[in-house]
Design a protein around this motif. Sequence first.
Motif, mmCIF file in Angstrom:
data_model
loop_
_atom_site.group_PDB
_atom_site.id
_atom_site.type_symbol
_atom_site.label_atom_id
_atom_site.label_comp_id
_atom_site.label_asym_id
_atom_site.label_seq_id
_atom_site.Cartn_x
_atom_site.Cartn_y
_atom_site.Cartn_z
ATOM 1 N N GLU A 17 -12.146 6.049 9.218
ATOM 2 C CA GLU A 17 -11.290 5.294 8.300
ATOM 3 C C GLU A 17 -11.998 5.042 6.969
ATOM 4 O O GLU A 17 -11.372 5.077 5.917
ATOM 5 N N GLY A 22 -7.399 10.929 8.150
ATOM 6 C CA GLY A 22 -6.330 10.501 9.058
ATOM 7 C C GLY A 22 -6.633 10.852 10.503
ATOM 8 O O GLY A 22 -7.410 11.776 10.780
ATOM 9 N N GLU B 39 1.907 10.078 6.615
ATOM 10 C CA GLU B 39 0.645 9.665 7.263
ATOM 11 C C GLU B 39 -0.351 9.162 6.219
ATOM 12 O O GLU B 39 -1.012 8.153 6.424
ATOM 13 N N GLU B 43 -1.824 5.498 6.280
ATOM 14 C CA GLU B 43 -3.256 5.332 6.596
ATOM 15 C C GLU B 43 -4.112 5.100 5.356
ATOM 16 O O GLU B 43 -5.017 4.281 5.384
ATOM 17 N N GLY B 49 -4.005 1.583 10.367
ATOM 18 C CA GLY B 49 -4.464 2.622 11.286
ATOM 19 C C GLY B 49 -3.317 3.082 12.166
ATOM 20 O O GLY B 49 -2.378 2.326 12.420
ATOM 21 N N ARG B 79 -2.108 -2.489 13.108
ATOM 22 C CA ARG B 79 -2.275 -1.056 13.277
ATOM 23 C C ARG B 79 -0.926 -0.614 13.817
ATOM 24 O O ARG B 79 -0.271 -1.375 14.524
#
Lengths: 117, 203
Positions: A17, A22, B39, B43, B49, B79
């Motif tokens: 992260e 990803g 995505e 993210e 997450g 998340r």
Amino acid sequence: MVSGREKFGAFIRREREAKEIGLREMAKMIGVSPTYLSKVERDEFPPPAEDKVKAIAKIIGCDTDDLLARAGRVSTDISEIIKRHPVELAALLRTTKGLTADDIARLARRAQKVKDE
Amino acid sequence: MPKKVPYLQEEQIERDAAALLAEFAQTRSVVITPPIPIEDIVEKYLKLGIEFDDMHRLLKYPRSDLGFDPDILGAIWRRIVIDESLDPEENPSKEGRYRFTLAHEGGGHWRLHRHLFAKDPAQVSLFNGPVPPSVVCRSSQAKPREKRRLLNFVLSNCSWDDGEVVATFRQPFDLLAQTTAISTRAATNSGPNSAKSEIWLGN
């Protein structure tokens, strides 16, 4: 596994992260499914095979041996070296017990010098 | 405990979706073209997450047993947790639903409802303890028991014959089935307008 350290899964998730990679992206890079990687990152599944751990180390930019140690493993090449001189290397490793990381690094440099001569 | 969520007009939601795309494009200096990089938005921009798990096991909520589609698609605990049956790499046919669920959780709930979530630091991670998720999204509001009852009803009128499920229609469904079959045959023979078959008018 080295005690007191962050677990393998939590460590790779944090590093991934931080590098803005990803989950699916990383899963693709190492050739596993996102669900599997997700479970490894939660430490619900054990760390993957050695080649995958090495691939992860390369992606997140950390030392391969360090990550293998977090995964509770020793690199196959190290095991092979030990198997070739089990008595001598076991004795050598036992003598390093109690030494600091710096001491061991110094010892390694000296060994390298001897080897080069 | 269920939380009341204020109603938002469709235009408001669309405006926010457009704003989110513009913010992402500006921050990352990219031009967004389809397919939307959902995505990356979730993210890398929203900093949420993504995880995959068996939502039914996690929330101790039984599956309805109807097919393999989950009743719970995803949830947020700071998340986004997506049901593993939607893993697009393991089930490529679920790619659309996976992307939709991500957008729904991140672009929808997180953007529009996060001010309603409990500001409990313990909720930072799903796995820190038995903290319920902020939002749980189900594919259907129908209760599994009701679905099971309907399935039992349908199957009680079926038999297994030489590897095929054969439905037995009782009155008045036998007449309806017969009429439908005639209508279908007529449609096949005389083109698209035959759906307006007079057979539906009866005698």
